[in-house]
Design a protein around this motif. Sequence first.
Motif, PDB file in Angstrom:
ATOM      1  N   GLN A 104      17.084 -19.647  45.617  1.00 48.10           N
ATOM      2  CA  GLN A 104      17.653 -18.673  44.696  1.00 48.10           C
ATOM      3  C   GLN A 104      17.019 -18.783  43.313  1.00 48.10           C
ATOM      4  O   GLN A 104      16.855 -17.794  42.616  1.00 48.10           O
ATOM      5  N   GLU A 119      18.271 -14.474  47.757  1.00 45.20           N
ATOM      6  CA  GLU A 119      18.334 -13.518  46.637  1.00 45.20           C
ATOM      7  C   GLU A 119      16.985 -13.359  45.945  1.00 45.20           C
ATOM      8  O   GLU A 119      16.841 -13.659  44.761  1.00 45.20           O
ATOM      9  N   THR A 153      17.077 -11.030  42.646  1.00 51.48           N
ATOM     10  CA  THR A 153      18.084 -11.151  41.594  1.00 51.48           C
ATOM     11  C   THR A 153      17.393 -11.478  40.271  1.00 51.48           C
ATOM     12  O   THR A 153      16.565 -12.380  40.209  1.00 51.48           O
ATOM     13  N   THR A 180      21.218 -11.218  49.945  1.00 50.65           N
ATOM     14  CA  THR A 180      21.227 -10.322  48.801  1.00 50.65           C
ATOM     15  C   THR A 180      22.649  -9.918  48.446  1.00 50.65           C
ATOM     16  O   THR A 180      23.549  -9.954  49.286  1.00 50.65           O
ATOM     17  N   GLN A 181      22.817  -9.606  47.177  1.00 55.92           N
ATOM     18  CA  GLN A 181      24.087  -9.026  46.739  1.00 55.92           C
ATOM     19  C   GLN A 181      23.950  -7.517  46.667  1.00 55.92           C
ATOM     20  O   GLN A 181      24.915  -6.811  46.454  1.00 55.92           O
TER      21      GLN A 181
END
Lengths: 255, 253
Positions: free
Chosen positions: B85, B160, B163, B191-192
């Motif tokens: 991340q 992510e 991000t 992923t968000q």
Amino acid sequence: METVKKHFLSDMGVMLERSMRHIFRSLDTIITVTIMPIMFMLLFVYVFGGAIQTGTDNYVNYLLPGILLIAIASGIAYTSYRLFMDMQSGIFERFHSMPIARSTALWGHVLTSLVSNAISVLVIILVALLMGFRSSAGVLSWLAVAGILALFTLALTWIAAIAGLSATSVDGAGAFAYPIIFLPFISSAFVPTESMSGPVRAFAENQPVTSVVEAIRALLAGQPVGNDIWIALAWCIGIMLVAYVFAMRVYKKRV
Amino acid sequence: MQNQAIQVKGLQKSYKKLHVLKGVDFEVERSSIFALLGSNGAGKTTVVKILTTLLKQDSGTATVNNFDVAAKPDEVRQSISLTGQFAAVDEILTGRENLIMIARLRHLKDPRQVADDLLNRFGLVDAADRRVSTYSGGMRRRLDIAMSLVGKPKIIFLDEPTTGLDPEARLEVWKTVKELAANGTTVFLTTQYLDEAEQLADRIAILHEGRIIANDTLADLKKLFPPAKVEYIEKKPSLEEIFLAIIGKKEKK
Ligand SMILES: Nc1ncnc2c1ncn2[C@@H]1O[C@H](COP(=O)(O)OP(=O)(O)O)[C@@H](O)[C@H]1O
Ligand SMILES: [Mg+2]
């Protein structure tokens, strides 16, 4: 698993090269671990030296062991710093998810600490020679000095590892080193302990730095070392083992 | 069996009292892009860490490239690579040095050549000999992904990956991910961003409150959505709406 073991040494080499690049690219590190101790040496020899009574005619000879220990103590603050930065940046996670021995990432820092401190010790000894440092020590005595300094470095390195692995801020990672850098000043490194007042003297005579300084000083002067060398070795090995156990415990918890 | 790059069954993990994974199941097909979608704190990174042998699960099993992550971590590490991340690049080294370092740690024959090829492929040739600390966020992420490709691992984990990137850099990363899968690499990404999963993934799993609440292709996920909305305007439902609809249903129960 076999390939992982087979490559341990070459992987350590890669880690060492990486951290040495960090050191040589950081002016701050170079100044702190070599220029500062050299400045101390110049200051004590040429400014305070005249006023300090040590019972020797060559104050550089008297001073050098303590200066080397200060250099090493400053050096390991950066070991802690580099370890902390690696923990923060996620590069440890990359290494740990690669097919290399897990311990390489940590041991690479330990090896770097030994190598980089050896370099700054050598540079400082060369400058000391220019300032009039002379030694009648033979090869064996020099080897003994190198051994004591290496053990001292390892002991402090594992303390640095605890700090670097458990710190929550950059400042925290380096702060542990200040008391250690200060220890030589309350030892026989600069002035004989006889000149100190009661409780300070008691502390100075019984703390690890004094025995290490005395042992190195005697070895370099070609004099009998007596008990100091054993006390020095006991301190270094004792601290190293305790710090190692704690550092490994923190390491296992963090990764 | 052989077609699955990753198999996860009943995975559970707690941090002290916090029960983060409460029985996670999914499978990832070889050479596909699998997106694990979840909001911040859902447990995506925890899943990635377990699959990449950085963390041990409390119960359940996970196999990666047919090796059990708990029993055969070394074999798993031979098959994977992780782009975590937070960028796992060395800021003080140059881009080239970073790639050479990883190539040497993977014991490849010609680390310089490997580095040159990847610098070319990721458009980092001009910046190759600059320290990474001078790179933009997008360049850093590209280097990060390039480092994960050294040694051509079969399965790549991207936690992510976009991000914090600006839209342009995000598009670059998307392009890279698509190329990877086209070349036969299995990509597991978290992923968000719903549109990211929508753009990239062959299959999307939604992680919510410790469980996978949906796991389907985008087309099938869209079918889950009540068609009533279609009359409103012609627009197809976005993944965002599907996500909210599924969560809404669960919570009503
Ligand atoms: N080492 C840890 N110790 C305690 N709690 C943690 C730890 N790592 C993650 N958590 C918590 O577990 C939950 C899931 O975290 P994470 O897997 O990082 O989620 P995500 O990647 O989906 O944002 C969060 O609430 C987070 O605060
Ligand atoms: Mg995460």
